[in-house]
Structure formats: structure tokens, C-alpha cells
Design a protein around this motif. Sequence first.
Motif, PDB file in Angstrom:
ATOM      1  N   MET A   1       0.820  -1.206   0.000  1.00 27.37           N
ATOM      2  CA  MET A   1       0.000   0.000   0.000  1.00 27.37           C
ATOM      3  C   MET A   1       0.855   1.258   0.000  1.00 27.37           C
ATOM      4  O   MET A   1       0.372   2.343  -0.311  1.00 27.37           O
ATOM      5  CB  MET A   1      -0.939  -0.002   1.202  1.00 27.37           C
ATOM      6  N   GLN A   2       2.136   1.121   0.335  1.00 31.57           N
ATOM      7  CA  GLN A   2       3.048   2.265   0.311  1.00 31.57           C
ATOM      8  C   GLN A   2       3.561   2.570  -1.091  1.00 31.57           C
ATOM      9  O   GLN A   2       4.214   3.591  -1.297  1.00 31.57           O
ATOM     10  CB  GLN A   2       4.238   1.998   1.242  1.00 31.57           C
ATOM     11  N   ASP A   3       3.254   1.696  -2.061  1.00 33.70           N
ATOM     12  CA  ASP A   3       3.726   1.896  -3.425  1.00 33.70           C
ATOM     13  C   ASP A   3       3.093   3.141  -4.047  1.00 33.70           C
ATOM     14  O   ASP A   3       1.988   3.546  -3.686  1.00 33.70           O
ATOM     15  CB  ASP A   3       3.372   0.690  -4.298  1.00 33.70           C
ATOM     16  N   LEU A   4       3.782   3.695  -5.021  1.00 33.21           N
ATOM     17  CA  LEU A   4       3.203   4.771  -5.816  1.00 33.21           C
ATOM     18  C   LEU A   4       1.990   4.248  -6.579  1.00 33.21           C
ATOM     19  O   LEU A   4       1.914   3.047  -6.886  1.00 33.21           O
ATOM     20  CB  LEU A   4       4.234   5.308  -6.817  1.00 33.21           C
ATOM     21  N   VAL A   5       1.047   5.129  -6.890  1.00 30.18           N
ATOM     22  CA  VAL A   5      -0.079   4.715  -7.724  1.00 30.18           C
ATOM     23  C   VAL A   5       0.470   4.248  -9.069  1.00 30.18           C
ATOM     24  O   VAL A   5       1.504   4.721  -9.542  1.00 30.18           O
ATOM     25  CB  VAL A   5      -1.104   5.848  -7.892  1.00 30.18           C
ATOM     26  N   ALA A   6      -0.249   3.311  -9.666  1.00 29.54           N
ATOM     27  CA  ALA A   6       0.274   2.576 -10.825  1.00 29.54           C
ATOM     28  C   ALA A   6       0.855   3.435 -11.952  1.00 29.54           C
ATOM     29  O   ALA A   6       1.971   3.149 -12.427  1.00 29.54           O
ATOM     30  CB  ALA A   6      -0.807   1.651 -11.365  1.00 29.54           C
ATOM     31  N   PRO A   7       0.169   4.491 -12.395  1.00 30.33           N
ATOM     32  CA  PRO A   7       0.750   5.256 -13.518  1.00 30.33           C
ATOM     33  C   PRO A   7       2.102   5.874 -13.189  1.00 30.33           C
ATOM     34  O   PRO A   7       2.957   5.991 -14.064  1.00 30.33           O
ATOM     35  CB  PRO A   7      -0.310   6.331 -13.787  1.00 30.33           C
ATOM     36  N   LEU A   8       2.290   6.263 -11.937  1.00 30.38           N
ATOM     37  CA  LEU A   8       3.567   6.857 -11.544  1.00 30.38           C
ATOM     38  C   LEU A   8       4.612   5.784 -11.247  1.00 30.38           C
ATOM     39  O   LEU A   8       5.795   5.960 -11.547  1.00 30.38           O
ATOM     40  CB  LEU A   8       3.375   7.760 -10.321  1.00 30.38           C
ATOM     41  N   ALA A   9       4.169   4.676 -10.666  1.00 31.00           N
ATOM     42  CA  ALA A   9       5.100   3.577 -10.377  1.00 31.00           C
ATOM     43  C   ALA A   9       5.776   3.093 -11.653  1.00 31.00           C
ATOM     44  O   ALA A   9       6.947   2.712 -11.642  1.00 31.00           O
ATOM     45  CB  ALA A   9       4.358   2.438  -9.691  1.00 31.00           C
ATOM     46  N   ALA A  10       5.037   3.134 -12.758  1.00 28.24           N
ATOM     47  CA  ALA A  10       5.593   2.686 -14.037  1.00 28.24           C
ATOM     48  C   ALA A  10       6.675   3.625 -14.555  1.00 28.24           C
ATOM     49  O   ALA A  10       7.501   3.231 -15.385  1.00 28.24           O
ATOM     50  CB  ALA A  10       4.468   2.559 -15.073  1.00 28.24           C
ATOM     51  N   LEU A  11       6.685   4.857 -14.067  1.00 28.35           N
ATOM     52  CA  LEU A  11       7.649   5.860 -14.527  1.00 28.35           C
ATOM     53  C   LEU A  11       8.829   6.039 -13.579  1.00 28.35           C
ATOM     54  O   LEU A  11       9.856   6.597 -13.961  1.00 28.35           O
ATOM     55  CB  LEU A  11       6.942   7.210 -14.707  1.00 28.35           C
TER      56      LEU A  11
END
Length: 198
Positions: free
Chosen positions: A86-96
Amino acid sequence: MTAPSLTNSRHIVIDMQRLFAEETVWHTPAVTEILPNVLDLTHAFADRTLFAKFMVPAAPSHATGRWRTYYERWSMLTTGTMDPAMQDLVAPLAALAEPRNVIEKTTYSIFGAPGFHERMIAEGVDTLIFSGVETDVCVLASLFHAIDAGFHVIVASDAIGSSTPLSHAATLEHILSRMPEQVEFRTTVELVTAASHA
């Protein structure tokens, strides 16, 4: 007043994480609302974007000082209870995001992350552009720290938000507006245009 060049700038994305985007007690609907603008800024400042992540302890007992009391209140959001992902970046940003551009912090301010200030100085950065959440908590804490450290601060006014709209508005209109020599407000479109010339 002439605006500083963005040549030596960094775009700092504050806490755009699942922890705030999804249905938790810290849910901040603004994450979804501002995400398109944050993405535009991230693409525009592709090689100059850093992502701050608010990291929580495994249990309240792992925190120090008044942070322990804080996490006793929010114990459901410690990693011993919730999924650490849950601490991960939201998906669109995590991909970048690349590991070298992700800054993990355990305090409101990104300047609480070991080595962050020193890294900015070493890289010759003089301007910090802020987006993300929450305007009146982690964004504000980072802004004040940046101001105290002598950086020129730019607030991406349509790319920050809060779970409390009144506090968001008050921060922009009544607090940061008092510091025109140190804090500049620009829209995403203005910043994306300026980035193309930096």
C-alpha cells in the motif's frame, strides 16, 4: 519579479501512493483528481522528477517520540497490519519511477529523508517544483523546509490537493501567499511549457 529559470530545477512528487489513493482511513480523493496533472509534469520533467513516499513503521513500537503516539492512533496503517504494498506509488507513476528517483521518508517533509538536501546541493538544484498530497501536511512541511533551506519554491497549484478542501484553500490563499519572494504559483500548463524551454 522575474521568474527563475527552470534549468536547475527538480519536480518533487509528494506521497502519490496507494495508501492515500485507495479506501483507507487516510483516503485522499484529490490523488485521483490531480493525477493527470502530476503525470503531465512528470513527463515534462522526466529526468528531473523525484518521487517522495511516506513510509510507515511495522508497529507503533517501532516509531520514536510522538510518532509512536501518532501510530498508536493509526495502527491499522502500520505494515504489521496492512499490506506493505500500500506504500507503493499509484500505478501510472510507479511505471515511470526508477529506484534512484524514489525518496523514502518517515517524516512529513522530504527533507527528513537522509541525504536529500545534500543531494540537491550536489546536483546544483536551486528550484523545487512541488506536486502531490496533502497540501496542508506533507506538501506544506516540505515547502517550508525548502524555503528555510533557501530554494526557490514553485507550487503546481492545480497538481496538489488535500483530503480537506478548506485546509487546501487556506494553505494556498492565506499562508503561502504571504511569501511571494520565495513561493511562486504556476499551473501545470505553464510549467510544462516552461520545461520545454529549460
